[in-house]
Write a protein that holds these residues in place. Sequence first.
Motif, PDB file in Angstrom:
ATOM      1  N   SER A  28      27.611  68.143  22.122  1.00 51.14           N
ATOM      2  CA  SER A  28      28.065  67.095  21.550  1.00 51.14           C
ATOM      3  C   SER A  28      29.407  66.099  20.967  1.00 51.14           C
ATOM      4  O   SER A  28      29.816  67.184  21.014  1.00 51.14           O
ATOM      5  CB  SER A  28      27.025  67.295  19.989  1.00 51.14           C
ATOM      6  N   THR A  29      29.357  65.443  20.832  1.00 50.24           N
ATOM      7  CA  THR A  29      30.050  64.414  20.387  1.00 50.24           C
ATOM      8  C   THR A  29      30.876  64.065  18.826  1.00 50.24           C
ATOM      9  O   THR A  29      31.072  63.301  17.727  1.00 50.24           O
ATOM     10  CB  THR A  29      31.256  63.213  20.721  1.00 50.24           C
ATOM     11  N   GLU A  30      28.650  64.347  17.953  1.00 50.64           N
ATOM     12  CA  GLU A  30      28.461  63.639  16.839  1.00 50.64           C
ATOM     13  C   GLU A  30      27.286  64.284  16.420  1.00 50.64           C
ATOM     14  O   GLU A  30      26.460  64.704  17.550  1.00 50.64           O
ATOM     15  CB  GLU A  30      28.105  62.052  17.067  1.00 50.64           C
ATOM     16  N   VAL A  31      27.622  64.409  15.267  1.00 45.49           N
ATOM     17  CA  VAL A  31      25.575  65.712  15.005  1.00 45.49           C
ATOM     18  C   VAL A  31      24.619  64.504  14.840  1.00 45.49           C
ATOM     19  O   VAL A  31      25.382  63.646  14.053  1.00 45.49           O
ATOM     20  CB  VAL A  31      26.225  65.950  13.301  1.00 45.49           C
ATOM     21  N   THR A  32      23.451  64.917  14.753  1.00 46.35           N
ATOM     22  CA  THR A  32      22.415  64.395  14.946  1.00 46.35           C
ATOM     23  C   THR A  32      21.579  64.520  13.863  1.00 46.35           C
ATOM     24  O   THR A  32      20.981  65.498  13.531  1.00 46.35           O
ATOM     25  CB  THR A  32      21.851  64.491  16.291  1.00 46.35           C
ATOM     26  N   TYR A  50      20.024  68.838  11.120  1.00 43.14           N
ATOM     27  CA  TYR A  50      20.599  68.547  12.135  1.00 43.14           C
ATOM     28  C   TYR A  50      21.111  68.601  13.525  1.00 43.14           C
ATOM     29  O   TYR A  50      20.591  70.551  13.848  1.00 43.14           O
ATOM     30  CB  TYR A  50      22.725  68.320  11.463  1.00 43.14           C
ATOM     31  N   SER A  51      21.233  68.498  14.129  1.00 38.29           N
ATOM     32  CA  SER A  51      21.506  69.453  15.395  1.00 38.29           C
ATOM     33  C   SER A  51      22.572  68.795  16.497  1.00 38.29           C
ATOM     34  O   SER A  51      22.942  67.890  16.501  1.00 38.29           O
ATOM     35  CB  SER A  51      19.593  68.668  16.516  1.00 38.29           C
ATOM     36  N   LEU A  52      23.034  69.425  17.376  1.00 41.23           N
ATOM     37  CA  LEU A  52      23.879  70.005  18.543  1.00 41.23           C
ATOM     38  C   LEU A  52      23.836  69.670  19.568  1.00 41.23           C
ATOM     39  O   LEU A  52      22.145  70.408  20.374  1.00 41.23           O
ATOM     40  CB  LEU A  52      24.548  70.462  18.440  1.00 41.23           C
ATOM     41  N   SER A  53      24.029  69.276  20.758  1.00 43.75           N
ATOM     42  CA  SER A  53      23.122  69.995  22.460  1.00 43.75           C
ATOM     43  C   SER A  53      24.501  70.481  22.599  1.00 43.75           C
ATOM     44  O   SER A  53      26.170  70.408  22.233  1.00 43.75           O
ATOM     45  CB  SER A  53      23.778  68.428  23.325  1.00 43.75           C
ATOM     46  N   SER A  62      21.420  71.862  29.398  1.00 43.52           N
ATOM     47  CA  SER A  62      21.520  71.357  28.595  1.00 43.52           C
ATOM     48  C   SER A  62      20.632  71.438  27.409  1.00 43.52           C
ATOM     49  O   SER A  62      19.067  71.715  27.516  1.00 43.52           O
ATOM     50  CB  SER A  62      22.604  70.777  28.200  1.00 43.52           C
ATOM     51  N   GLU A  64      18.751  71.324  22.701  1.00 44.13           N
ATOM     52  CA  GLU A  64      19.514  71.371  21.264  1.00 44.13           C
ATOM     53  C   GLU A  64      19.249  72.365  20.791  1.00 44.13           C
ATOM     54  O   GLU A  64      18.570  73.047  20.623  1.00 44.13           O
ATOM     55  CB  GLU A  64      18.126  70.189  20.398  1.00 44.13           C
ATOM     56  N   PHE A  78      34.905  67.780  23.128  1.00 41.89           N
ATOM     57  CA  PHE A  78      33.890  67.852  24.576  1.00 41.89           C
ATOM     58  C   PHE A  78      34.209  69.595  25.263  1.00 41.89           C
ATOM     59  O   PHE A  78      35.582  69.393  25.691  1.00 41.89           O
ATOM     60  CB  PHE A  78      34.082  66.378  25.254  1.00 41.89           C
TER      61      PHE A  78
END
Length: 108
Positions: A28-32, A50-53, A62, A64, A78
Amino acid sequence: MKIKTTSGYSAETAAKFLSVKDNFYLLSTEVTPKVKYDQDNKPTDDITGYSLSVVQKGIDESFEVKFPSSPDISSLNFLAPVILTGLEGCEVGSNVYFKASGLMPSKS
């Protein structure tokens, strides 16, 4: 015959599927933000986490990871190697979900 099953998140479940002491690599390049859904299955404005891959060597997919607060990834690129602290997993049917209490850059 009865078998013992556990429910909810646990470190043991995470260790069953991942090498918890090894590095993970940030995709991830952004937090979701993860939002809460109402009884009609419609998203609300309430953020539940919040999640990241991430990915790990030896794992084919991959996945989450959910966090209780937004992790700071501003200094990470990245595929940056990271360590997930407080990593836990939860089996639901044929799926496994993961959450962690934090994330920090790996020195290796």
